[in-house]
Design a protein around this motif. Sequence first.
Motif, mmCIF file in Angstrom:
data_model
loop_
_atom_site.group_PDB
_atom_site.id
_atom_site.type_symbol
_atom_site.label_atom_id
_atom_site.label_comp_id
_atom_site.label_asym_id
_atom_site.label_seq_id
_atom_site.Cartn_x
_atom_site.Cartn_y
_atom_site.Cartn_z
ATOM 1 N N SER A 15 0.779 -1.154 0.072
ATOM 2 C CA SER A 15 0.003 -0.177 -0.047
ATOM 3 C C SER A 15 0.942 1.084 0.099
ATOM 4 O O SER A 15 1.959 1.271 0.332
ATOM 5 N N LYS A 16 0.155 2.391 -0.335
ATOM 6 C CA LYS A 16 0.791 3.622 -0.391
ATOM 7 C C LYS A 16 0.230 4.340 0.876
ATOM 8 O O LYS A 16 -0.885 4.258 1.202
ATOM 9 N N TYR A 17 1.133 5.118 1.529
ATOM 10 C CA TYR A 17 0.547 5.607 2.818
ATOM 11 C C TYR A 17 0.780 7.421 2.840
ATOM 12 O O TYR A 17 1.665 7.758 1.962
ATOM 13 N N LYS A 56 3.622 11.547 0.700
ATOM 14 C CA LYS A 56 3.134 10.192 0.432
ATOM 15 C C LYS A 56 4.310 9.406 0.165
ATOM 16 O O LYS A 56 5.124 9.663 -0.480
ATOM 17 N N PHE A 57 4.183 8.094 0.412
ATOM 18 C CA PHE A 57 5.242 7.102 0.301
ATOM 19 C C PHE A 57 4.625 5.600 0.106
ATOM 20 O O PHE A 57 3.482 5.451 0.435
ATOM 21 N N GLN A 58 5.570 4.575 -0.568
ATOM 22 C CA GLN A 58 5.278 3.241 -0.342
ATOM 23 C C GLN A 58 6.329 2.540 -0.031
ATOM 24 O O GLN A 58 7.595 2.698 -0.551
ATOM 25 N N THR A 108 12.036 2.164 5.196
ATOM 26 C CA THR A 108 11.216 0.958 4.744
ATOM 27 C C THR A 108 11.182 0.192 5.889
ATOM 28 O O THR A 108 10.078 -0.272 6.453
ATOM 29 N N LYS A 111 -3.927 5.256 4.837
ATOM 30 C CA LYS A 111 -3.477 4.777 3.190
ATOM 31 C C LYS A 111 -3.787 6.280 2.450
ATOM 32 O O LYS A 111 -4.570 6.929 2.595
ATOM 33 N N ALA A 112 -2.973 6.186 1.316
ATOM 34 C CA ALA A 112 -3.088 7.296 0.460
ATOM 35 C C ALA A 112 -4.269 7.204 -0.322
ATOM 36 O O ALA A 112 -4.602 6.001 -0.824
#
Length: 182
Positions: free
Chosen positions: A75-77, A112-114, A124, A175-176
């Motif tokens: 997921s992207k956050y 925003k990041f994954q 990470t 989550k984004a």
Amino acid sequence: TMMRSGPTSENRCITHNPTLLHPTSDEGRNITNMQSINMILFLVLAISLAMVTGNNAVVVETKQEGSGPAVTRESKYVSHVTLYIEKDDGSRTPSGWSTRKSEGATVDQPFKFQPGVGLIQGWTEGVLKMKEGERAELHVPAELGYGGSPMGSPGGAFYIPANSNLLFDIEILGKAGGEKEL
């Protein structure tokens, strides 16, 4: 004298050297001293190894528990982040990068990041130990950060010297594209 049984029915007699048991003799004292020295060397080696190994791990210090699901690579956050340079004594210096208005940003502007995509390894590893809604400090050793590469420029908007340990004050908002996004 002690009796010891081996894998066969044959017994062997083991005789102890009395000088090993009584450190009143010179030989006994030398062996006792050598055992002490060996134990001290072992402890120094074990502590040194623990310190070196510990320095290569990301430490996540939770400041506020999260109530959402665990962060995953899939997921992207969206997050709020402030980055500091962390010295060996635990003191911190602002790097100049924050997404929080309260920490120096012009406006609140979530990042925003994954996990695992275009990020340093330490980020990470750290966020994968977090949950949505959690705020934590990620202590990232230089080896898992930017290593020997400086980032930004001295006197610029932000600067991270080469071989810097990093401290990310990060809050996973959700989550984004999700309801919790700001």
